[in-house]
Scaffold this motif. Structure first.
Motif, PDB file in Angstrom:
ATOM      1  N   GLU A  38       2.123   3.820  12.540  1.00 23.44           N
ATOM      2  CA  GLU A  38       1.385   2.249  12.345  1.00 23.44           C
ATOM      3  C   GLU A  38      -0.223   2.657  13.331  1.00 23.44           C
ATOM      4  OE1 GLU A  38       2.468  -1.796  13.212  1.00 23.44           O
ATOM      5  OE2 GLU A  38       4.086  -1.895  11.635  1.00 23.44           O
ATOM      6  N   GLU A  39       0.197   3.227  13.875  1.00 26.24           N
ATOM      7  CA  GLU A  39      -1.506   4.068  14.857  1.00 26.24           C
ATOM      8  C   GLU A  39      -1.692   5.367  13.982  1.00 26.24           C
ATOM      9  OE1 GLU A  39      -3.828   4.120  17.854  1.00 26.24           O
ATOM     10  OE2 GLU A  39      -2.864   3.200  17.537  1.00 26.24           O
ATOM     11  N   GLU A  40      -1.411   5.650  13.567  1.00 30.43           N
ATOM     12  CA  GLU A  40      -1.359   6.891  12.864  1.00 30.43           C
ATOM     13  C   GLU A  40      -1.778   6.729  11.558  1.00 30.43           C
ATOM     14  OE1 GLU A  40       1.590  11.029  13.520  1.00 30.43           O
ATOM     15  OE2 GLU A  40       2.015   9.010  12.490  1.00 30.43           O
ATOM     16  N   ALA A  41      -1.154   5.264  10.450  1.00 32.43           N
ATOM     17  CA  ALA A  41      -1.312   4.708   9.699  1.00 32.43           C
ATOM     18  C   ALA A  41      -3.400   4.682   9.247  1.00 32.43           C
ATOM     19  CB  ALA A  41      -0.818   3.247   9.261  1.00 32.43           C
ATOM     20  N   MET A  42      -3.673   3.532  10.559  1.00 29.26           N
ATOM     21  CA  MET A  42      -5.396   3.531  10.821  1.00 29.26           C
ATOM     22  C   MET A  42      -6.217   4.215  10.721  1.00 29.26           C
ATOM     23  SD  MET A  42      -4.782   1.081  14.082  1.00 29.26           S
ATOM     24  CE  MET A  42      -6.399   0.273  13.507  1.00 29.26           C
ATOM     25  N   TYR A  43      -5.916   5.338  10.173  1.00 27.96           N
ATOM     26  CA  TYR A  43      -6.879   6.553  10.093  1.00 27.96           C
ATOM     27  C   TYR A  43      -6.345   7.476   9.631  1.00 27.96           C
ATOM     28  CZ  TYR A  43      -7.346   5.439  15.259  1.00 27.96           C
ATOM     29  OH  TYR A  43      -7.468   4.199  16.026  1.00 27.96           O
ATOM     30  N   HIS A  44      -5.250   7.146   8.706  1.00 27.39           N
ATOM     31  CA  HIS A  44      -5.657   7.954   7.100  1.00 27.39           C
ATOM     32  C   HIS A  44      -6.065   7.323   5.953  1.00 27.39           C
ATOM     33  CE1 HIS A  44      -2.334   9.019   3.476  1.00 27.39           C
ATOM     34  NE2 HIS A  44      -2.030  10.021   4.608  1.00 27.39           N
ATOM     35  N   PRO A  45      -6.052   8.782   5.937  1.00 26.80           N
ATOM     36  CA  PRO A  45      -7.490   8.366   4.204  1.00 26.80           C
ATOM     37  C   PRO A  45      -6.590   7.949   3.003  1.00 26.80           C
ATOM     38  CG  PRO A  45      -6.409  10.568   4.436  1.00 26.80           C
ATOM     39  CD  PRO A  45      -6.121  10.064   5.668  1.00 26.80           C
ATOM     40  N   TYR A  46      -5.717   7.648   2.806  1.00 26.23           N
ATOM     41  CA  TYR A  46      -5.450   6.653   1.623  1.00 26.23           C
ATOM     42  C   TYR A  46      -4.993   5.361   2.274  1.00 26.23           C
ATOM     43  CZ  TYR A  46      -5.083  11.324  -0.606  1.00 26.23           C
ATOM     44  OH  TYR A  46      -6.074  12.682  -1.137  1.00 26.23           O
ATOM     45  N   LYS A  47      -5.548   4.717   3.201  1.00 26.30           N
ATOM     46  CA  LYS A  47      -4.368   3.671   4.313  1.00 26.30           C
ATOM     47  C   LYS A  47      -5.478   2.310   2.876  1.00 26.30           C
ATOM     48  CE  LYS A  47      -8.808   2.790   6.770  1.00 26.30           C
ATOM     49  NZ  LYS A  47      -8.610   1.826   8.594  1.00 26.30           N
ATOM     50  N   THR A  96       0.735  -1.328   0.077  1.00 22.41           N
ATOM     51  CA  THR A  96      -0.250  -0.158   0.049  1.00 22.41           C
ATOM     52  C   THR A  96       0.649   0.612   0.139  1.00 22.41           C
ATOM     53  OG1 THR A  96       0.086   0.127   2.243  1.00 22.41           O
ATOM     54  CG2 THR A  96      -1.903  -1.188   0.976  1.00 22.41           C
ATOM     55  N   TYR A  97       0.101   1.976  -0.442  1.00 15.72           N
ATOM     56  CA  TYR A  97       0.726   3.705  -0.113  1.00 15.72           C
ATOM     57  C   TYR A  97       1.181   4.127   0.814  1.00 15.72           C
ATOM     58  CZ  TYR A  97       0.618   9.153  -0.581  1.00 15.72           C
ATOM     59  OH  TYR A  97       1.258  10.128   0.030  1.00 15.72           O
ATOM     60  N   VAL A  98       0.209   3.673   2.000  1.00  8.36           N
ATOM     61  CA  VAL A  98       0.526   3.894   3.650  1.00  8.36           C
ATOM     62  C   VAL A  98       1.834   3.346   3.965  1.00  8.36           C
ATOM     63  CG1 VAL A  98      -0.590   3.621   5.832  1.00  8.36           C
ATOM     64  CG2 VAL A  98      -1.258   4.568   4.136  1.00  8.36           C
ATOM     65  N   ASP A 108      -7.759  -3.557   9.880  1.00  7.82           N
ATOM     66  CA  ASP A 108      -7.047  -2.110   9.674  1.00  7.82           C
ATOM     67  C   ASP A 108      -8.035  -1.519  10.877  1.00  7.82           C
ATOM     68  OD1 ASP A 108      -5.512  -1.936   7.677  1.00  7.82           O
ATOM     69  OD2 ASP A 108      -6.849  -0.895   5.872  1.00  7.82           O
ATOM     70  N   TYR A 109      -9.371  -2.201  10.912  1.00  8.10           N
ATOM     71  CA  TYR A 109      -9.697  -1.496  12.596  1.00  8.10           C
ATOM     72  C   TYR A 109      -9.512  -1.914  13.847  1.00  8.10           C
ATOM     73  CZ  TYR A 109     -12.192  -0.104   7.835  1.00  8.10           C
ATOM     74  OH  TYR A 109     -12.074   0.675   6.666  1.00  8.10           O
ATOM     75  N   VAL A 110      -9.361  -2.903  14.017  1.00  6.59           N
ATOM     76  CA  VAL A 110      -8.933  -3.582  15.194  1.00  6.59           C
ATOM     77  C   VAL A 110      -6.996  -3.370  15.524  1.00  6.59           C
ATOM     78  CG1 VAL A 110      -9.122  -5.598  17.115  1.00  6.59           C
ATOM     79  CG2 VAL A 110     -10.970  -5.679  15.024  1.00  6.59           C
ATOM     80  N   ARG A 111      -7.024  -2.883  16.877  1.00  7.30           N
ATOM     81  CA  ARG A 111      -5.483  -2.832  16.890  1.00  7.30           C
ATOM     82  C   ARG A 111      -4.996  -4.015  17.348  1.00  7.30           C
ATOM     83  NH1 ARG A 111      -7.934   1.457  19.163  1.00  7.30           N
ATOM     84  NH2 ARG A 111      -7.033   4.090  18.309  1.00  7.30           N
ATOM     85  N   GLU A 112      -3.400  -4.221  17.300  1.00 11.64           N
ATOM     86  CA  GLU A 112      -2.964  -5.065  17.603  1.00 11.64           C
ATOM     87  C   GLU A 112      -3.286  -5.651  19.110  1.00 11.64           C
ATOM     88  OE1 GLU A 112       0.786  -5.041  15.769  1.00 11.64           O
ATOM     89  OE2 GLU A 112       0.550  -5.184  13.539  1.00 11.64           O
TER      90      GLU A 112
END
Length: 237
Positions: free
Chosen positions: A149-158, A136-138, A193-197
């Motif tokens: 990785e935490e910020e990536a979960m909310y990135h608009p282009y994830k 992915t781009y992210v 992409d929605y449930v944290r590790e």
């Protein structure tokens, strides 16, 4: 060895995911495919991926295979899946594509292949010791240190993929030794992409049986995502 898997449409009208759990001779073949929601016929592409992968292994695993032979077959299978999707990409199906993450287990060894952003994890002693890298781009932004990785979960282009079967071919191969008690987790992005590790590990550490792990991870995911969700858990004895 114990294994259980499930796929669920989540909050969508249609499930574009497909999964595979198959014992062929002395190997286990596991796979998760997630059809691309932004393209036509994503559900068809993911179905083709699973069916072609299964057929290819059934045809080529007629005898006990060496570890190195399995790696070659897995690479060839991904290329065959890619071409099969391309051959059916016309009309309403033009530019259809899918992710595909697959694991072959033999003699407590795993060969993992990945294209796209479905994932495979290995959990040992309550910790994630391995996971596939998303195409992915992210993920590129994470690799370059621009995103956590935490910020990536909310990135608009994830969800923007760099590679997918039927669209732009690539395959990463990983070879891993497994130990007794290890957990192999395969998932589509509707889970990870929605449930944290941290939440994933809490469930894995709480339950012993793969069925219980899968069902409880699904419950958490369905509270957080509108996407399709697919999960497979394989526990090494």
């Amino acid at each position: 060895m114990k294994v259980f898997g499930i796929t669920h449409r989540g909050g969508r009208d249609k499930n574009e995911d497909h999964i595979l759990i198959k014992k062929i001779g002395d190997i286990y073949l596991l796979a998760v495919a997630d059809g691309l929601g932004g393209h036509n016929a994503g559900d068809i592409a993911s179905k083709i991926a699973i069916e072609e992968l299964e057929k290819f292994f059934e045809k080529n695993c007629y005898k006990s295979l060496l570890y190195e032979e399995i790696e070659t077959i897995l690479k060839e299978a991904f290329k065959k899946v890619h071409n099969a999707i391309l051959n059916q990409s016309y009309g309403d199906r033009e530019e259809m594509g899918t992710t595909l993450t697959s694991v072959v287990i033999k003699d407590n060894k795993a060969i993992i292949a990945n294209c796209g952003d479905s994932r495979a994890y290995i959990i040992r002693d309550g910790k994630i010791i391995f996971k596939t890298k998303d195409h992915t781009y992210v993920q590129e932004l994470i690799d370059k240190g621009y995103l956590s990785e935490e910020e990536a979960m909310y990135h608009p282009y994830k969800h923007v993929l760099k590679h997918a079967l039927g669209i732009d071919f690539a395959v990463d191969i990983y070879k891993k030794e497994l130990k007794s008690g290890d957990i192999l987790l395969l998932s589509s992005d509707g889970l990870h992409d929605y449930v944290r590790e941290k939440e994933i590990l809490e469930v894995i550490n709480k339950y012993e049986e793969p069925k219980d792990i899968v069902e409880n991870l699904l419950k958490i995911a369905l509270k957080k995502t509108m996407d399709n969700v697919s999960i497979i858990v394989f526990k090494v004895k």
